[in-house]
Design a protein around this motif. Structure first.
Motif, short mmCIF file in Angstrom:
data_model
loop_
_atom_site.label_atom_id
_atom_site.label_comp_id
_atom_site.label_asym_id
_atom_site.label_seq_id
_atom_site.Cartn_x
_atom_site.Cartn_y
_atom_site.Cartn_z
N VAL A 16 3.98 -0.70 -8.91
CA VAL A 16 4.48 -1.25 -7.64
C VAL A 16 3.92 -0.44 -6.46
N GLU A 17 3.93 0.87 -6.57
CA GLU A 17 3.39 1.71 -5.50
C GLU A 17 1.92 1.40 -5.23
N ALA A 18 1.13 1.23 -6.29
CA ALA A 18 -0.29 0.91 -6.14
C ALA A 18 -0.46 -0.47 -5.50
N TRP A 19 0.35 -1.42 -5.95
CA TRP A 19 0.27 -2.78 -5.41
C TRP A 19 0.61 -2.78 -3.92
N ILE A 20 1.64 -2.04 -3.52
CA ILE A 20 2.01 -1.96 -2.11
C ILE A 20 0.87 -1.36 -1.29
N GLU A 21 0.25 -0.32 -1.80
CA GLU A 21 -0.87 0.30 -1.08
C GLU A 21 -2.01 -0.68 -0.88
N ILE A 22 -2.34 -1.43 -1.91
CA ILE A 22 -3.43 -2.40 -1.84
C ILE A 22 -3.11 -3.53 -0.86
N HIS A 23 -1.87 -3.98 -0.84
CA HIS A 23 -1.49 -5.16 -0.07
C HIS A 23 -0.60 -4.87 1.15
N ALA A 24 -0.68 -3.66 1.68
CA ALA A 24 0.21 -3.27 2.78
C ALA A 24 0.11 -4.20 3.99
N GLU A 25 -1.09 -4.59 4.37
CA GLU A 25 -1.25 -5.46 5.54
C GLU A 25 -0.64 -6.84 5.29
N GLU A 26 -0.87 -7.39 4.11
CA GLU A 26 -0.30 -8.70 3.79
C GLU A 26 1.24 -8.62 3.72
N LEU A 27 1.74 -7.51 3.17
CA LEU A 27 3.19 -7.34 3.09
C LEU A 27 3.81 -7.25 4.48
N MET A 28 3.16 -6.54 5.39
CA MET A 28 3.69 -6.45 6.75
C MET A 28 3.64 -7.80 7.45
N ALA A 29 2.62 -8.59 7.18
CA ALA A 29 2.55 -9.94 7.75
C ALA A 29 3.69 -10.80 7.20
N ASP A 30 3.93 -10.74 5.90
CA ASP A 30 5.05 -11.48 5.31
C ASP A 30 6.38 -10.98 5.87
N TRP A 31 6.51 -9.67 6.08
CA TRP A 31 7.76 -9.12 6.64
C TRP A 31 8.03 -9.72 8.01
N SER A 32 6.99 -9.82 8.83
CA SER A 32 7.15 -10.42 10.16
C SER A 32 7.65 -11.85 10.06
#
Length: 89
Positions: A58-74
């Motif tokens: 999960v930690e590795a996945w978050i690092e790879i997809h941080a920008e996409e995750l922040m876009a989804d968070w918005s």
């Protein structure tokens, strides 16, 4: 609570308008009987219990997809539809 990704038996979800408890961008992850909350983009485990080997994925996945995750968070805090994010391969 939309599931935004799934890999190696781990389900990753993001709740709509979920800013009251953790007060920062985060995801909810589930694996068998385990569940935890991880901050984005730091990948810090904020709550719950999660197996060490799955936590590292999960930690590795978050690092790879941080920008996409922040876009989804918005989108999530506005109650809008979320985009699926590629699984860890």
């Amino acid at each position: 609570m939309p599931t935004i990704s799934m890999f190696y038996g781990v389900l990753v979800s993001m709740y709509f308008m979920d800013t009251s408890e953790h007060h920062m961008p985060h995801i909810h992850v589930y694996y068998q009987d385990f569940e935890a909350v991880f901050a984005i983009p730091s990948a810090e485990q904020l709550a719950g219990n999660f197996p060490k080997n799955k936590r590292r994925l999960v930690e590795a996945w978050i690092e790879i997809h941080a920008e996409e995750l922040m876009a989804d968070w918005s989108l999530a805090i506005e109650g809008r539809d979320l985009f699926r994010i590629d699984p860890l391969k």
